[in-house]
Scaffold this motif. Sequence first.
Motif, PDB file in Angstrom:
ATOM      1  N   GLY A 121     -17.531  34.685 -12.430  1.00 46.34           N
ATOM      2  CA  GLY A 121     -17.164  34.755 -13.742  1.00 46.34           C
ATOM      3  C   GLY A 121     -16.554  36.123 -14.451  1.00 46.34           C
ATOM      4  N   GLU A 122     -17.051  36.971 -13.970  1.00 43.25           N
ATOM      5  CA  GLU A 122     -16.505  38.535 -14.695  1.00 43.25           C
ATOM      6  C   GLU A 122     -15.038  38.600 -14.032  1.00 43.25           C
ATOM      7  N   GLN A 123     -14.809  38.443 -12.866  1.00 47.16           N
ATOM      8  CA  GLN A 123     -13.405  38.613 -12.343  1.00 47.16           C
ATOM      9  C   GLN A 123     -12.560  37.718 -12.976  1.00 47.16           C
ATOM     10  N   ARG A 124     -12.878  36.525 -13.047  1.00 50.29           N
ATOM     11  CA  ARG A 124     -12.133  35.349 -13.919  1.00 50.29           C
ATOM     12  C   ARG A 124     -11.634  36.012 -15.342  1.00 50.29           C
ATOM     13  N   LEU A 125     -12.598  36.537 -16.167  1.00 51.89           N
ATOM     14  CA  LEU A 125     -12.539  37.129 -17.274  1.00 51.89           C
ATOM     15  C   LEU A 125     -11.436  38.175 -17.139  1.00 51.89           C
ATOM     16  N   LEU A 126     -11.556  39.077 -16.399  1.00 47.20           N
ATOM     17  CA  LEU A 126     -10.778  40.267 -16.160  1.00 47.20           C
ATOM     18  C   LEU A 126      -9.195  39.830 -15.775  1.00 47.20           C
ATOM     19  N   SER A 127      -9.342  38.889 -15.066  1.00 51.64           N
ATOM     20  CA  SER A 127      -7.913  38.297 -14.553  1.00 51.64           C
ATOM     21  C   SER A 127      -7.045  37.867 -15.964  1.00 51.64           C
ATOM     22  N   LEU A 128      -7.861  36.742 -16.430  1.00 54.33           N
ATOM     23  CA  LEU A 128      -7.528  36.249 -17.709  1.00 54.33           C
ATOM     24  C   LEU A 128      -6.710  37.297 -18.774  1.00 54.33           C
ATOM     25  N   ALA A 129      -7.552  38.365 -18.964  1.00 49.11           N
ATOM     26  CA  ALA A 129      -7.454  39.290 -20.147  1.00 49.11           C
ATOM     27  C   ALA A 129      -6.152  40.053 -19.538  1.00 49.11           C
ATOM     28  N   ASN A 130      -6.368  40.578 -18.093  1.00 50.88           N
ATOM     29  CA  ASN A 130      -5.089  41.643 -17.847  1.00 50.88           C
ATOM     30  C   ASN A 130      -4.059  40.652 -17.754  1.00 50.88           C
ATOM     31  N   LEU A 131      -3.887  39.348 -17.445  1.00 51.98           N
ATOM     32  CA  LEU A 131      -2.769  38.673 -17.610  1.00 51.98           C
ATOM     33  C   LEU A 131      -2.240  38.486 -18.805  1.00 51.98           C
ATOM     34  N   ILE A 139     -14.323  32.062 -23.229  1.00 50.67           N
ATOM     35  CA  ILE A 139     -15.632  32.000 -22.005  1.00 50.67           C
ATOM     36  C   ILE A 139     -16.582  33.136 -22.539  1.00 50.67           C
ATOM     37  N   LYS A 140     -16.296  34.544 -22.978  1.00 54.05           N
ATOM     38  CA  LYS A 140     -17.103  35.414 -23.162  1.00 54.05           C
ATOM     39  C   LYS A 140     -16.285  36.764 -24.060  1.00 54.05           C
ATOM     40  N   PRO A 141     -16.762  36.699 -25.487  1.00 57.82           N
ATOM     41  CA  PRO A 141     -16.158  37.596 -26.345  1.00 57.82           C
ATOM     42  C   PRO A 141     -16.355  39.039 -25.725  1.00 57.82           C
ATOM     43  N   ASN A 142     -15.355  39.987 -25.900  1.00 62.13           N
ATOM     44  CA  ASN A 142     -15.496  41.163 -25.402  1.00 62.13           C
ATOM     45  C   ASN A 142     -14.581  42.053 -26.263  1.00 62.13           C
ATOM     46  N   THR A 143     -15.030  43.173 -26.580  1.00 60.29           N
ATOM     47  CA  THR A 143     -14.031  44.054 -27.630  1.00 60.29           C
ATOM     48  C   THR A 143     -12.890  44.415 -26.655  1.00 60.29           C
ATOM     49  N   SER A 144     -12.669  44.696 -25.777  1.00 62.67           N
ATOM     50  CA  SER A 144     -11.256  45.112 -25.293  1.00 62.67           C
ATOM     51  C   SER A 144     -10.384  43.832 -25.306  1.00 62.67           C
ATOM     52  N   PHE A 145     -11.009  42.638 -24.971  1.00 65.72           N
ATOM     53  CA  PHE A 145     -10.127  41.506 -25.166  1.00 65.72           C
ATOM     54  C   PHE A 145      -9.768  41.181 -26.558  1.00 65.72           C
ATOM     55  N   LEU A 146     -10.583  41.229 -27.428  1.00 69.41           N
ATOM     56  CA  LEU A 146     -10.222  40.935 -28.930  1.00 69.41           C
ATOM     57  C   LEU A 146      -9.370  41.867 -29.522  1.00 69.41           C
ATOM     58  N   TYR A 147      -9.511  43.317 -28.694  1.00 72.15           N
ATOM     59  CA  TYR A 147      -8.508  44.277 -29.441  1.00 72.15           C
ATOM     60  C   TYR A 147      -7.073  43.790 -28.945  1.00 72.15           C
ATOM     61  N   GLY A 148      -7.184  43.506 -27.615  1.00 75.50           N
ATOM     62  CA  GLY A 148      -5.763  42.922 -27.035  1.00 75.50           C
ATOM     63  C   GLY A 148      -5.083  42.036 -27.954  1.00 75.50           C
ATOM     64  N   LEU A 149      -6.117  40.908 -28.341  1.00 74.67           N
ATOM     65  CA  LEU A 149      -5.646  39.850 -29.202  1.00 74.67           C
ATOM     66  C   LEU A 149      -5.060  40.330 -30.456  1.00 74.67           C
ATOM     67  N   ALA A 150      -5.778  41.058 -31.139  1.00 73.36           N
ATOM     68  CA  ALA A 150      -5.352  41.554 -32.398  1.00 73.36           C
ATOM     69  C   ALA A 150      -4.026  42.171 -32.298  1.00 73.36           C
ATOM     70  N   VAL A 151      -3.677  43.243 -31.452  1.00 70.58           N
ATOM     71  CA  VAL A 151      -2.579  43.739 -30.914  1.00 70.58           C
ATOM     72  C   VAL A 151      -1.409  42.843 -30.852  1.00 70.58           C
ATOM     73  N   ALA A 152      -1.729  41.721 -30.080  1.00 75.75           N
ATOM     74  CA  ALA A 152      -0.625  40.578 -29.752  1.00 75.75           C
ATOM     75  C   ALA A 152      -0.472  39.873 -30.945  1.00 75.75           C
ATOM     76  N   TYR A 153      -1.411  39.706 -31.836  1.00 73.73           N
ATOM     77  CA  TYR A 153      -1.169  39.374 -33.322  1.00 73.73           C
ATOM     78  C   TYR A 153      -0.330  39.983 -34.036  1.00 73.73           C
ATOM     79  N   ASP A 154      -0.565  41.281 -34.055  1.00 68.89           N
ATOM     80  CA  ASP A 154       0.287  41.984 -35.041  1.00 68.89           C
ATOM     81  C   ASP A 154       1.815  42.025 -34.377  1.00 68.89           C
ATOM     82  N   ARG A 155       1.767  42.161 -33.169  1.00 72.80           N
ATOM     83  CA  ARG A 155       3.324  42.336 -32.718  1.00 72.80           C
ATOM     84  C   ARG A 155       3.862  41.066 -32.767  1.00 72.80           C
TER      85      ARG A 155
END
Length: 333
Positions: free
Chosen positions: A190-200, A223-239
Motif C-alpha cells: 500500500g505505502e509503496q503504491r501511494l508513493l509511486s502514484l504521487a511521485n508519478l 487511497i490515503k490523504p497525505n499532506t505532501s500529496f495534497l500540496y502537490g495537487l494544489a501546486v498542479a491546480y495553480d499551474r
Amino acid sequence: MRARGLPVPVVVVLALAAAPAPGAHADTFSWDDAVEGDAPPADSAARAAYELAMVEGDKFARLAAAATSTSVRRKRITAAVAAYERATEALPAEPEPHLRAGEVLFGLEIDCERAVFSARCPDRTDPKVMRRVLHHWHEFERKAPLDPRVTDLLFERALLHTKLATEADLRAAVLDYEALLDRVGSDMLGEQRLLSLANLAEALMMTGDLPAAIERYAEAIAIKPNTSFLYGLAVAYDRDEQGAKAREVMRALGETQFESWAIDVAGGNTFYVPEGEVFYYAALAREALGDAEGAILDWRRYLRSGAHPAYQPRARANLAALEAQVAAAGAKR
C-alpha cells in the motif's frame, strides 16, 4: 516527491556480505537462482574469463561492504565494478554483471545510509555515480526484459532519473513509475503504491502534463490523504490556472500541516528538483494561510532559482497579484 516507501534491502550488497568467500572453483559461483536461463553459446575461453571476472567482482564487492575506511571502500567498489564490466566484455549478452555493478554502486555509494556503515556514507548526489547506476540497470533490463528483478529496480531507478532532472530523465522517470504500477498494480504494498502514484504525478507535472498529474494526485489522495500529496495537487491546480482551488486545498490543511511538511522537507523525507522548486510550494502555502510577506519572499526565491522555466510566468503573475493586494491594503491604512 517522497524519497522512498517501505525500506527495501540492498539486495546485492547484503547477499555478498552474507555469502561465503569464493572457493577454488571459479566456474561454480552462485548469485541469485530465482531466474535461471540457458547460457548463450560461447567458447570456453570467453566463458572462463566471464566467470573469473564475476568471482573477482563478488570478492571486491564483499570486501567493499566490510570496509571501515571510505577510501578503501571506494577502491574496492571501483575494482568490483571494473570486474563486472570485464565480465560484460567477455560475454556481452549476459545481463547479470549489469545488475551486480549497478547494485554495488547504488548500495554502497548512493543508498548506503541503510547499511551498517551509514556514518561513513559519501556524497549521495554525485550525478556521475547516478549515471553509471542507470546505465547498468537499463542494460540489465535491455538484456533480460522478462527478469522479475527488473520490477524491483523501477522505483529507485525512477528516483535517480528524477534527481538528475533533465527533460529526458523526467520522461524516463514517468515511464518507470508507469511500468511499476502496471506490473505490480494492486499487489503492490500500500505505502509503496501511494508513493509511486504521487511521485508519478510530480514527474508528470515536471514534464508539463498537468491534467495527468492532477489525475494521479487525486488517485493517490483517494487511497490515503497525505499532506505532501495534497500540496502537490494544489501546486498542479495553480499551474493549471485553477488558483482558487489550489489555495482552498492549502488553506484546509492549515498551519500544523504546513509545519509538518516543512520538517519533512528539511529532513530530506520529501524533496523537490531542482532545489528551487520547493519555494513554489512554500509560497503558495504561505499565501493561502495569510502570510503575505512570507509568500512574497518565497515567490521571489522561486523566480531567482530559475526552477522549471515553464512555470516561471505563473509564479510572476502570482507574485504581482499578491504585491498589488499588499499595496492596496497598505493604502487603506
